[in-house]
Write an enzyme that holds these catalytic residues in place. Structure first.
Site, PDB file in Angstrom:
ATOM      1  N   SER A 570       1.274  -1.408   0.224  1.00 35.75           N
ATOM      2  CA  SER A 570      -0.190   0.067  -0.420  1.00 35.75           C
ATOM      3  C   SER A 570       0.788   1.104   0.102  1.00 35.75           C
ATOM      4  CB  SER A 570      -0.924  -0.223   0.966  1.00 35.75           C
ATOM      5  OG  SER A 570      -1.288   1.320   1.619  1.00 35.75           O
ATOM      6  N   TYR A 583      -2.141  -0.538  10.694  1.00 34.05           N
ATOM      7  CA  TYR A 583      -2.630  -0.886   9.149  1.00 34.05           C
ATOM      8  C   TYR A 583      -1.004  -0.254   8.110  1.00 34.05           C
ATOM      9  CZ  TYR A 583      -4.223  -0.727   4.009  1.00 34.05           C
ATOM     10  OH  TYR A 583      -4.213  -0.617   3.142  1.00 34.05           O
TER      11      TYR A 583
END
Ligand SMILES: [Zn+2]
Length: 693
Positions: A570, A583
């Site tokens: 990501s 995350y």
């Protein structure tokens, strides 16, 4: 019943009301639906139909005959070539004799009726010159079993009491067509012809009559075999089926790796009754060495299979397994090369891939390897047909193959070589196998679609069973069932991960590409982040990626043929967002996981790279829930403006779609990136805070 279940006559009288051409299609589909009647792609059918010529308006007799390619089971109107029969009959006047019969194929297109682009096959004269309107040609195991017996002609006479003619083996072509015409003219009461080592021809005045004759003659051969065959056609069984899943995986990946050094190959496994009867029998080696008989078989299966030692012997020698397989493959390659050199003549096509297609292993079954899954499966089906034939012939008399010289002539026939040369070039991922986690989601399914389009075999995995099932169906509809395999998998469950990898190996022979994409997202201010939320992020994103990549990495080492691992991280792995500490930390771990694999994997030519998507909102499961709400809150925007917000935040002012990410993943999966490992590609429309440095 000792040989096989009898075929049934499935003609319905309502079919008689169809047009002649539709009756031909119906009859072809019925014949092709049963592998006991004819093998896949094998056999052909025809009708001679009176039609008006579009220019002269005269009625002409048109021969509709199954053209080159395709299969009777699924043939439609466009599968048939259409030729003026009168013109085709006139070819007899220019025929220069047996040594020139291949040149006749060049004249067939000149007889075309109605500009039909379907090419007429080499079997066309065998239909044109049979003096009946309807003709069937099939390759029934039962009849070929009789036709390969050392006393085949006598057996055919005995079984059919003179009602079926016989012609010795001869390559299909113009001359064989003339011989058939002659035989029928001289024997008005025969209802079919058996071609030695090849198959059956029948005919009739209507489709119903022709089809019924085919079924009747096949049934007669089956009944004879069922009543007369010995208990053990291949001698007594001397082995029993054994299983040892871990070793079997190692065996498969080792063999596939060794066979894939030049071009990657795909496996098809078969453990059917006939295969086990053959591989576990006393006479396996002896009968296998005679070679397959039917001419269709050579091109797909090669004349001879490779026979390996029994599974238990291979297990005992597990530490030396690579060496044992290598030695066997080398022996096969040398023997095949000698066979080529012994039989080639001036102008023969070049030596083709000298490795086996069919590998037989006592106590285990049959493996077949080919450039793609459907060819591997069809080769395996062909060899099952061949084993049935051998069983029938050995069970009553003695099975005989074609002479080596004749087998070679078919395998390296100019006309077949021309067909091979006409085939389109292989796609970039042909022969490769990819496993994709989170395959039911946006990025996962866009990647699967891209890979399938590029000729890859794809294993779809996802924790969401019903979404996975729906995706599988969608891809099967689009790409066919051969190339899609699916298995539900929770990436955090070590057992399920092992099971998924094992199932992929049994389906396709190994894994060359891993796309570790399964994801999850959470948002929480740091002070509110619970240890449960932290663990969940770590479990799915970090540990899940570790478990699947380690499992696949081990198999890639066994394959010894390199591999490509792609982690979907990501933008957050480089540039943390506020309110997403768990995350961001979990995603950033993928960068180092990939680099660690790149470091150690280089010894095995295993590459590892990372794709960093950003804000892929469409089709994404992670954007459906709380994440979107929280991202909106965190960026102080309304939930409806999320997509625009991210678009405008990017340097290029673009929305990022799953298909954009799939392009990057494909680059790392393909040979275009073969000199790249330990790398990162951001696909985010340009984000200055994520520039890699
Ligand atoms: Zn044939």
């Amino acid at each position: 019943m000792r040989f096989q279940k009898n075929v049934t006559n499935n003609w319905k009288d309502t079919f008689n009301k169809q047009s002649k051409l539709n009756q031909l299609i119906t009859r072809s589909n019925l014949l092709g639906a049963d592998l006991k009647v004819t093998n896949f792609g094998g056999g052909n059918t025809s009708s001679k139909i009176l039609l008006k010529d579009p220019i002269t308006k005269k009625m002409e007799n048109i021969l509709f005959v199954k053209g080159s390619g395709g299969d009777l089971g699924s043939i439609k109107e466009d599968g048939f070539a259409s030729l003026y029969l009168d013109k085709f009959n006139n070819l007899k006047n220019i025929y220069r004799g047996f040594n020139h019969e291949d040149e006749m194929v060049g004249y067939y297109p000149m007889c075309t009726f109605n500009n039909n682009p379907r090419a007429a096959s080499i079997d066309t004269p065998l239909h044109a010159y049979v003096p009946f309107p309807e003709v069937d040609h099939t390759h029934p195991d039962s009849i070929i079993a009789l036709a390969t017996m050392s006393n085949g002609r006598d057996i055919i006479n005995k079984v059919y009491q003179g009602r079926v003619g016989w012609l010795n083996w001869q390559r299909p072509g113009f001359d064989l067509g003339l011989k058939m015409e002659n035989l029928i003219e001289k024997n008005k009461d025969i209802m079919g012809i058996v071609l030695g080592h090849h198959g059956l021809f029948t005919w009739g005045n209507t489709s119903k009559e022709c089809y019924s004759n085919s079924i009747q003659l096949i049934k007669k051969a089956q009944t004879y075999l069922n009543n007369s065959i010995k208990k053990y056609s291949f001698g007594k069984p001397i082995y029993k089926k054994k299983t040892h899943p871990d070793f079997e995986e190692k065996l498969i990946t080792t063999i596939r790796g060794l066979l894939s050094t030049e071009n990657s190959k795909i496996l098809h496994l078969d453990k059917s009754d006939i295969t086990l009867e053959f591989v576990n029998s006393q006479n396996l080696k002896k009968v296998a060495a005679v070679g397959t008989s039917c001419p269709d078989h050579f091109l797909r299966t090669k004349r001879l299979p490779m026979v390996l030692p029994p599974l238990s012997v291979l297990i005992k020698n597990e530490s030396k397994i690579t060496k044992i397989i290598e030695e066997n493959l080398l022996k096969y390659k040398e023997a095949y090369t000698k066979y080529y050199n012994r039989n080639k003549s001036k102008g023969s096509p070049n030596l083709r891939d000298p490795y086996p297609v069919i590998i037989l292993i006592p106590e285990y079954g049959m493996m077949s390897f080919a450039k793609n899954k459907s060819t591997a499966r069809v080769s395996s089906e062909f060899f099952c047909n061949a084993m049935n034939v051998m069983k029938g012939a050995e069970g009553i008399s003695k099975y005989t193959g074609l002479t080596e010289k004749e087998a070679f002539r078919i395998e390296y026939w100019d006309l077949e070589e021309a067909k091979l040369k006409r085939m389109p070039p292989e796609k970039e991922l042909a022969g490769k196998v990819a496993l994709i986690t989170g395959a039911a989601g946006g990025i996962g399914s866009a990647t699967a679609n891209k890979f399938l389009n590029e000729g890859c075999c794809v294993v779809l995995t996802d924790i969401d069973k019903s979404a996975l099932e729906a995706k599988k169906k969608e891809f099967i509809n689009k790409f066919g069932k051969d190339v899609v395999h699916s298995i539900p998998m929770d990436v955090t469950n070590e057992k399920e991960v092992k099971k998924a990898v094992s199932s992929s190996i049994n389906a396709f022979g190994g894994i060359d590409i891993l796309v570790a994409n399964a994801g999850f997202s959470s948002a929480s201010l740091f002070e509110n982040t619970s240890s449960k939320l932290w663990d969940k992020n770590m479990d799915i994103l970090a540990k899940g990626s570790f478990l699947i990549s380690r499992e696949v990495y081990q198999k890639m080492i066994d394959q010894n043929n390199g591999g490509s691992i792609i982690f979907i991280a990501s933008k957050n792995s480089l540039n943390a967002s506020k309110g997403a500490s768990a995350y961001s930390v979990a995603k950033s771990s993928l960068l180092h996981l990939s680099r660690s694999i790149a470091l150690e994997g280089s010894n095995y030519r295993i590459r590892s790279n990372v794709i960093n998507p950003d804000a892929v909102i469409q089709g994404s499961k992670i954007w459906q829930g709380e994440w979107k709400k929280q991202r909106a809150a965190s960026n102080k925007i309304s939930i409806n403006n999320v997509e625009d917000f991210y678009k405008n935040r990017s340097l290029l002012k673009v929305s990022i779609l799953p298909e954009d990410i799939a392009e990057g993943i494909y680059f790392f999966a393909s040979s275009k990136s073969q000199k790249s490992t330990g790398n990162i590609i951001n696909i985010d429309g340009g984000n200055i805070t994520s520039f890699t440095r």
